[in-house]
Scaffold this active site. Structure first.
Site, PDB file in Angstrom:
ATOM      1  N   MET A   1       0.728  -1.053   0.210  1.00 40.49           N
ATOM      2  CA  MET A   1      -0.292  -0.141  -0.127  1.00 40.49           C
ATOM      3  C   MET A   1       0.718   0.972  -0.040  1.00 40.49           C
ATOM      4  SD  MET A   1      -2.068   2.307   1.982  1.00 40.49           S
ATOM      5  CE  MET A   1      -0.748   2.729   2.112  1.00 40.49           C
ATOM      6  N   PRO A   2       1.087   1.475  -1.029  1.00 47.89           N
ATOM      7  CA  PRO A   2       1.934   2.773  -0.876  1.00 47.89           C
ATOM      8  C   PRO A   2       0.989   4.282  -0.980  1.00 47.89           C
ATOM      9  CG  PRO A   2       2.541   1.427  -3.363  1.00 47.89           C
ATOM     10  CD  PRO A   2       1.218   1.287  -2.580  1.00 47.89           C
ATOM     11  N   LEU A   3       1.708   5.164   0.057  1.00 48.37           N
ATOM     12  CA  LEU A   3       1.233   6.644   0.299  1.00 48.37           C
ATOM     13  C   LEU A   3       1.530   7.545  -0.908  1.00 48.37           C
ATOM     14  CD1 LEU A   3      -0.828   8.288   1.064  1.00 48.37           C
ATOM     15  CD2 LEU A   3       0.069   8.689   3.039  1.00 48.37           C
ATOM     16  N   PHE A  72       5.210   6.378   0.042  1.00 50.66           N
ATOM     17  CA  PHE A  72       5.720   6.367   1.213  1.00 50.66           C
ATOM     18  C   PHE A  72       5.084   4.244   1.876  1.00 50.66           C
ATOM     19  CE2 PHE A  72       5.244   9.868   1.753  1.00 50.66           C
ATOM     20  CZ  PHE A  72       6.015  10.447   2.990  1.00 50.66           C
TER      21      PHE A  72
END
Length: 129
Positions: A1-3, A72
């Site tokens: 889950m990249p932010l 992130f």
């Protein structure tokens, strides 16, 4: 889950910004193997002069079209990160006209306990994800 945070100078149209964000998301799914509908992006526009990117002695000449992409994420190795840098530079140039010299990318590693997707819970730790 990249932010993903995308910072850019004001002046692009809504369609240009959406295309840029879409291309970044394509790289998240293709290179980082992010699941479908796993899209977390924050796009922030800044007045001229509020993004200051010097060249760190590399001789890069930046323009007002400069973009900073911060990712992130967790669990990607060095090869995946390098592939992401290359894919972003190549695809953003081809699809959005963004010069590779105007792109700065930073990837930060965060742990499973560093995420809450809502409801005040750490879904990776509770087993919801």
């Amino acid at each position: 889950m990249p932010l993903v945070r995308i910072d850019l100078e004001t002046g692009r149209t809504d369609d240009e910004i959406r295309l840029l964000a879409d291309v970044v998301q394509e790289c998240m799914t293709d290179v980082f193997a992010a699941p479908d509908r796993d899209r977390y992006q924050v796009v922030t526009e800044h007045p001229p002069g509020r993004i200051i990117l010097e060249d760190t002695g590399l001789g890069l000449e930046r323009t007002s079209q400069q973009v900073v992409v911060q990712v992130f994420q967790q669990g990607r190795d060095t090869a995946q990160k390098q592939a992401l840098y290359a894919a972003l530079a190549e695809r953003l140039e081809a699809r959005c006209g963004l010069r590779p010299e105007d792109l700065v990318v930073s990837v930060a590693e965060v742990g499973r306990d560093d995420w809450s997707f809502g409801m005040g819970r750490a879904q990776f730790l509770t087993g919801e994800l």
